[in-house]
Design a protein around this motif. Structure first.
Motif, PDB file in Angstrom:
ATOM      1  N   GLU A 143       0.816  -1.217   0.000  1.00  0.00           N
ATOM      2  CA  GLU A 143       0.000   0.000   0.000  1.00  0.00           C
ATOM      3  C   GLU A 143       0.850   1.268   0.000  1.00  0.00           C
ATOM      4  O   GLU A 143       0.384   2.331  -0.396  1.00  0.00           O
ATOM      5  N   ALA A 144       2.084   1.156   0.463  1.00  0.00           N
ATOM      6  CA  ALA A 144       2.941   2.333   0.649  1.00  0.00           C
ATOM      7  C   ALA A 144       3.244   3.033  -0.672  1.00  0.00           C
ATOM      8  O   ALA A 144       3.224   4.275  -0.740  1.00  0.00           O
ATOM      9  N   ASN A 145       3.516   2.266  -1.710  1.00  0.00           N
ATOM     10  CA  ASN A 145       3.898   2.854  -2.984  1.00  0.00           C
ATOM     11  C   ASN A 145       2.784   3.722  -3.559  1.00  0.00           C
ATOM     12  O   ASN A 145       3.031   4.846  -4.019  1.00  0.00           O
ATOM     13  N   ASP A 146       1.545   3.223  -3.535  1.00  0.00           N
ATOM     14  CA  ASP A 146       0.410   3.999  -4.052  1.00  0.00           C
ATOM     15  C   ASP A 146       0.202   5.265  -3.224  1.00  0.00           C
ATOM     16  O   ASP A 146      -0.103   6.331  -3.782  1.00  0.00           O
ATOM     17  N   ASN A 147       0.341   5.168  -1.921  1.00  0.00           N
ATOM     18  CA  ASN A 147       0.165   6.344  -1.070  1.00  0.00           C
ATOM     19  C   ASN A 147       1.189   7.428  -1.395  1.00  0.00           C
ATOM     20  O   ASN A 147       0.856   8.608  -1.487  1.00  0.00           O
ATOM     21  N   ALA A 148       2.460   7.017  -1.564  1.00  0.00           N
ATOM     22  CA  ALA A 148       3.502   7.990  -1.897  1.00  0.00           C
ATOM     23  C   ALA A 148       3.227   8.638  -3.249  1.00  0.00           C
ATOM     24  O   ALA A 148       3.385   9.858  -3.413  1.00  0.00           O
ATOM     25  N   LYS A 149       2.800   7.840  -4.222  1.00  0.00           N
ATOM     26  CA  LYS A 149       2.479   8.383  -5.547  1.00  0.00           C
ATOM     27  C   LYS A 149       1.340   9.393  -5.464  1.00  0.00           C
ATOM     28  O   LYS A 149       1.374  10.442  -6.123  1.00  0.00           O
ATOM     29  N   MET A 176      -0.657  14.921  -5.633  1.00  0.00           N
ATOM     30  CA  MET A 176      -1.379  16.043  -5.022  1.00  0.00           C
ATOM     31  C   MET A 176      -0.482  17.270  -4.917  1.00  0.00           C
ATOM     32  O   MET A 176      -0.926  18.397  -5.153  1.00  0.00           O
ATOM     33  N   MET A 177       0.788  17.067  -4.585  1.00  0.00           N
ATOM     34  CA  MET A 177       1.720  18.206  -4.509  1.00  0.00           C
ATOM     35  C   MET A 177       1.836  18.909  -5.855  1.00  0.00           C
ATOM     36  O   MET A 177       1.852  20.133  -5.932  1.00  0.00           O
ATOM     37  N   ASP A 178       1.943  18.122  -6.921  1.00  0.00           N
ATOM     38  CA  ASP A 178       1.999  18.711  -8.266  1.00  0.00           C
ATOM     39  C   ASP A 178       0.745  19.525  -8.544  1.00  0.00           C
ATOM     40  O   ASP A 178       0.799  20.629  -9.093  1.00  0.00           O
ATOM     41  N   GLY A 179      -0.416  18.975  -8.156  1.00  0.00           N
ATOM     42  CA  GLY A 179      -1.686  19.634  -8.451  1.00  0.00           C
ATOM     43  C   GLY A 179      -1.888  20.935  -7.701  1.00  0.00           C
ATOM     44  O   GLY A 179      -2.335  21.930  -8.284  1.00  0.00           O
ATOM     45  N   ILE A 180      -1.534  20.949  -6.422  1.00  0.00           N
ATOM     46  CA  ILE A 180      -1.823  22.149  -5.633  1.00  0.00           C
ATOM     47  C   ILE A 180      -0.800  23.251  -5.859  1.00  0.00           C
ATOM     48  O   ILE A 180      -1.014  24.396  -5.441  1.00  0.00           O
ATOM     49  N   LEU A 217      10.662   5.815  -0.755  1.00  0.00           N
ATOM     50  CA  LEU A 217       9.406   6.543  -0.986  1.00  0.00           C
ATOM     51  C   LEU A 217       9.417   7.888  -0.253  1.00  0.00           C
ATOM     52  O   LEU A 217       8.993   8.914  -0.799  1.00  0.00           O
ATOM     53  N   LEU A 218       9.888   7.869   0.985  1.00  0.00           N
ATOM     54  CA  LEU A 218       9.919   9.101   1.771  1.00  0.00           C
ATOM     55  C   LEU A 218      10.844  10.134   1.133  1.00  0.00           C
ATOM     56  O   LEU A 218      10.522  11.328   1.097  1.00  0.00           O
ATOM     57  N   SER A 219      11.967   9.683   0.591  1.00  0.00           N
ATOM     58  CA  SER A 219      12.889  10.624  -0.055  1.00  0.00           C
ATOM     59  C   SER A 219      12.280  11.198  -1.333  1.00  0.00           C
ATOM     60  O   SER A 219      12.507  12.370  -1.658  1.00  0.00           O
ATOM     61  N   GLU A 220      11.494  10.386  -2.057  1.00  0.00           N
ATOM     62  CA  GLU A 220      10.830  10.890  -3.261  1.00  0.00           C
ATOM     63  C   GLU A 220       9.812  11.972  -2.909  1.00  0.00           C
ATOM     64  O   GLU A 220       9.701  12.987  -3.609  1.00  0.00           O
ATOM     65  N   VAL A 221       9.071  11.748  -1.812  1.00  0.00           N
ATOM     66  CA  VAL A 221       8.119  12.766  -1.348  1.00  0.00           C
ATOM     67  C   VAL A 221       8.872  14.032  -0.946  1.00  0.00           C
ATOM     68  O   VAL A 221       8.468  15.151  -1.282  1.00  0.00           O
ATOM     69  N   GLY A 222       9.994  13.872  -0.240  1.00  0.00           N
ATOM     70  CA  GLY A 222      10.791  15.026   0.176  1.00  0.00           C
ATOM     71  C   GLY A 222      11.366  15.783  -1.004  1.00  0.00           C
ATOM     72  O   GLY A 222      11.359  17.021  -1.022  1.00  0.00           O
ATOM     73  N   GLN A 223      11.870  15.067  -1.999  1.00  0.00           N
ATOM     74  CA  GLN A 223      12.427  15.720  -3.191  1.00  0.00           C
ATOM     75  C   GLN A 223      11.363  16.515  -3.932  1.00  0.00           C
ATOM     76  O   GLN A 223      11.623  17.618  -4.417  1.00  0.00           O
ATOM     77  N   LYS A 224      10.151  15.952  -4.015  1.00  0.00           N
ATOM     78  CA  LYS A 224       9.062  16.680  -4.682  1.00  0.00           C
ATOM     79  C   LYS A 224       8.697  17.935  -3.886  1.00  0.00           C
ATOM     80  O   LYS A 224       8.409  18.990  -4.469  1.00  0.00           O
ATOM     81  N   ALA A 225       8.719  17.841  -2.563  1.00  0.00           N
ATOM     82  CA  ALA A 225       8.415  19.014  -1.734  1.00  0.00           C
ATOM     83  C   ALA A 225       9.434  20.116  -1.963  1.00  0.00           C
ATOM     84  O   ALA A 225       9.080  21.295  -2.076  1.00  0.00           O
ATOM     85  N   VAL A 226      10.711  19.753  -2.042  1.00  0.00           N
ATOM     86  CA  VAL A 226      11.755  20.744  -2.306  1.00  0.00           C
ATOM     87  C   VAL A 226      11.548  21.364  -3.681  1.00  0.00           C
ATOM     88  O   VAL A 226      11.635  22.592  -3.847  1.00  0.00           O
TER      89      VAL A 226
END
Length: 483
Positions: free
Chosen positions: A148-154, A159-163, A239-248
């Motif tokens: 389930e983790a992979n889908d949640n991270a995606k 959502m970050m891209d959208g907002i 996954l967490l690093s991918e979320v962090g990179q997108k946030a940056v």
């Protein structure tokens, strides 16, 4: 109170503190005393939360009626105590379509901002017109399966891209649950490790997120109870690093939600590891302090010391030596924590009574405000979110800001409330020029049922006692109908 009485009282208190209480609790109690003494006669005159015309001018007639209906239902203790069962039974008996027809127009629409990115953007724009920013909260529950983790991270990244496609003056903020990317088993196992081992995990995890070299966590295999979690920990860190990179990349602040005490040590460790990676040039990762917990102040101090020791930004702007930020909440898991402690025969981690929780919250906020005042000329920025529905806490913080010379336009203190609750507070603050935000939940009805149940259950006392808000809504309804 005379100076002599204050001095005697202060001496007696210090003697008690020095002989009975541990060091971390001293600061809390001293600050509680300061808050009680200094704010009792310092009301904030221009913060009037009783003007229903101003407070609800952005609300439609249906929204007024819906809020009154929902608050009335949530004031029923029987409904609140069995809300999860009622929501689940309604869905089971009526099916998803019919149950949606019952739940969606009332509870869902009151507390949840929609499903799609378009729904979120609509609410962001609507709140911006009311001088309020938005914290986007995707209602993901804790997972038990790694798949389930992979889908949640995606979905978080999407959502970050959208907002962030369209910028607003209020910036981009997302509340994330790390438990949506790591299983409960892993988080509980990591939380059981000693403080020294868990701090080592922080540095190794940060290194792995930067290098993807699995040898960085190889040493953990020799730690009793930890060897089995290494493969899942590595995959979750990717996954967490991918979320962090997108946030940056999107200039989005990630506010990590705190959850249960049996997983919070792990959540904090992973949040600190992510901050080591992402917070080098500016604040990206913020952590949450649950002030209803007895050890909340001690945990917050540890995070501050960690940020200073590692020269990382923990909130603020890129021009500072290191910055500190935090999000203060009273809490969203109090009842569950109390029940769990009772069932296990353990000491309750929650403060004894609502007043002790209020004192903890207000004194922690005051400690942060003092830090802002004291560090204003030392090359540091300290910022925090005061997430509160309590008018007294808000007024105390605002009065402190004024007495400490902290302008609201500096945005060092951000005020916040939950979407669908205390709109009269949010909109009044926005109209007065204070930086204020709504935490807007996003998800399908099925995904949102646990959130809705928790929202009604954990806030039952707030909703049941929110006479002022209901009175204001009633006044606004009469005004809309009769003029």
């Amino acid at each position: 109170m005379s100076f002599l009485k204050l001095s005697v009282r202060h001496f007696q208190q210090q003697k008690y503190l020095s002989t009975v209480l541990p060091r971390q609790q001293k600061a809390v109690l001293i600050n509680q005393e300061t808050v009680a003494e200094d704010t009792a006669t310092s009301p904030v005159a221009d913060l009037d939360f009783t003007d229903h015309k101003q407070a609800f001018k952005e609300k439609s007639l249906w929204e007024i009626v819906r809020a009154l209906t929902v608050f009335r239902v949530c004031s029923n203790r029987t409904f609140v105590s069995r809300s999860a069962e009622i929501f689940e039974r309604t869905q089971r008996i009526l099916g998803k379509r019919l149950s949606s027809a019952v739940v969606k127009p009332l509870f869902y629409d009151q507390f949840v901002g929609g499903v799609t990115i378009a729904d979120v953007r609509y609410n962001i724009d609507k709140l911006a017109k009311a001088n309020s920013g938005t914290f986007v909260l995707m209602v993901m529950e804790a997972i038990d399966k790694v798949e389930e983790a992979n889908d949640n991270a995606k979905n978080i990244i999407k959502m970050m891209d959208g907002i962030t496609e369209k910028k607003t003056p209020y910036g981009s903020y997302m509340q994330i649950r790390i438990s949506a990317m790591f299983t409960s088993h892993l988080l509980k196992s990591l939380s059981l490790l000693s403080d020294e081992v868990r701090e080592k995990v922080i540095y190794s995890s940060a290194e792995y997120m930067s290098t993807h070299n699995p040898d960085t966590l190889k040493w953990l295999a020799e730690t009793p109870g930890a060897s089995g979690i290494i493969p899942e920990l590595l995959s979750g860190l990717i996954l967490l690093s991918e979320v962090g990179q997108k946030a940056v990349a999107t200039d989005t602040v990630l506010m990590v939600d705190a959850e249960y005490t049996n997983t919070n040590p792990a959540l904090t460790a992973l949040a600190m590891a992510l901050s080591l990676v992402c917070n080098r040039t500016k604040a990206v990762v913020w952590n949450t302090t649950q002030c209803y917990l007895k050890k909340s102040f001690e945990a917050l101090q540890w995070e501050f010391n960690f940020a200073e020791k590692n020269n990382i930004h923990y909130g603020g702007s890129q021009n500072c030596v290191f910055d500190i930020s935090a999000k203060l909440v009273r809490g969203a898991y109090m009842v569950a924590e109390e029940n769990e402690a009772k069932s296990q025969g353990n000491p309750c981690p929650v403060h004894d009574g609502i007043q002790a929780t209020h004192n903890s919250y207000n004194s922690t906020a005051n400690w942060l405000l003092q830090k802002i005042r004291d560090n204003s000329n030392q090359g540091r920025q300290i910022r925090f979110v005061l997430a509160s529905h309590n008018q007294d806490s808000i007024k105390q913080a605002v009065e402190r800001m004024r007495s400490y010379g902290i302008p609201s336009e500096d945005r060092k203190v951000i005020l916040a409330q939950v979407y669908g609750m205390c709109d009269h507070i949010t909109y009044t603050l926005g109209q007065k020029g204070y930086p204020v935000y709504k935490s807007v939940a996003v998800g399908t009805i099925s995904e949102s049922l646990p959130y809705l149940s928790r929202r009604s259950h954990e806030n039952s006392s707030l909703i049941a006692n929110s006479r002022q808000e209901r009175q204001l809504l009633n006044s606004e309804l009469k005004y809309r109908i009769m003029g």
